[in-house]
Design an enzyme around this catalytic site. Sequence first.
Site, PDB file in Angstrom:
ATOM      1  CB  CYS A  85      -0.783   0.084   1.398  1.00  0.00           C
ATOM      2  SG  CYS A  85      -1.633   1.548   1.741  1.00  0.00           S
ATOM      3  CD  GLU A  86       0.050   5.366  -4.016  1.00  0.00           C
ATOM      4  OE1 GLU A  86      -0.755   6.114  -4.316  1.00  0.00           O
ATOM      5  OE2 GLU A  86       0.972   4.909  -4.781  1.00  0.00           O
ATOM      6  CG  HIS A  87      -2.479   5.507   0.905  1.00  0.00           C
ATOM      7  ND1 HIS A  87      -3.543   5.116   0.367  1.00  0.00           N
ATOM      8  CD2 HIS A  87      -2.218   6.630  -0.042  1.00  0.00           C
ATOM      9  CE1 HIS A  87      -4.236   5.552  -0.662  1.00  0.00           C
ATOM     10  NE2 HIS A  87      -3.106   6.312  -0.905  1.00  0.00           N
ATOM     11  CG  HIS A  88      -1.195   3.091   5.872  1.00  0.00           C
ATOM     12  ND1 HIS A  88      -2.289   3.057   4.928  1.00  0.00           N
ATOM     13  CD2 HIS A  88      -1.325   3.808   6.966  1.00  0.00           C
ATOM     14  CE1 HIS A  88      -3.113   3.680   5.571  1.00  0.00           C
ATOM     15  NE2 HIS A  88      -2.791   4.330   6.659  1.00  0.00           N
ATOM     16  CD  GLN A 128      -7.895  -4.640  -4.108  1.00  0.00           C
ATOM     17  OE1 GLN A 128      -7.538  -4.835  -2.888  1.00  0.00           O
ATOM     18  NE2 GLN A 128      -9.086  -5.156  -4.608  1.00  0.00           N
ATOM     19  CG  HIS A 156      -5.669  -3.615   1.504  1.00  0.00           C
ATOM     20  ND1 HIS A 156      -5.320  -2.436   0.743  1.00  0.00           N
ATOM     21  CD2 HIS A 156      -6.666  -3.982   0.578  1.00  0.00           C
ATOM     22  CE1 HIS A 156      -5.493  -2.735  -0.877  1.00  0.00           C
ATOM     23  NE2 HIS A 156      -6.450  -3.806  -0.725  1.00  0.00           N
ATOM     24  CB  CYS A 158      -3.354  -0.045   5.848  1.00  0.00           C
ATOM     25  SG  CYS A 158      -4.159  -0.182   4.179  1.00  0.00           S
TER      26      CYS A 158
END
Length: 198
Positions: A85-88, A128, A156, A158
């Site tokens: 995940c590019e956010h976490h 995703q 996920h 996250c």
Amino acid sequence: MTTTLPDGIDLAAATDHAASLLAALGIPCNSESTTDTPRRMAKALAELTSGVHLDPARHLKVTFPPEDERPGLIAAVHVPFVALCEHHVLPFPGRATVAYLPKPGARIVGLSKLARLAQEYAARPQVQERLGRQVVEALDSHLDVQGAACLIRSQHACMTLRGARAHDAAMVTTHLTGLLDTDVARRAEILALMPSPS
């Protein structure tokens, strides 16, 4: 996917940054079993994001003549992948169904290429929704198709291990183009191939 790191990776610098991050979080790396943790962490992240350095669509360049002038749906189902995940920067492992409907007489690709396509797009910082779109855009752009599809089910970390802590919750996305989107029977055929929970 290969475990050889791509060219251009500065593992030493990444190791130093990983050590600084762990230290800033108050995580000691001074025991016999943890002194090499920053290097292992950097190497693992480099491996999990190796798709940044690849062009997954290259797998669609080698084609074969069709076995049938009026082919049906061609699909690789339950293709396993792991993305970050590019956010976490936490993993979301899952399974994908990658499919296309060739035009009559169109050349086809080897089935393993569909799996490689999804896995290499997954091997980069991702969301995703983008992953599914990238797969169908590659199929639409590089093959002569009447439609393409990428169905993904993943979990996920996250969401399951932190934050909402929604254990066992899955995210499902569908990306459909052409007849696989607009033709009711074809749409039902492809949606029936949605990966089931692992």
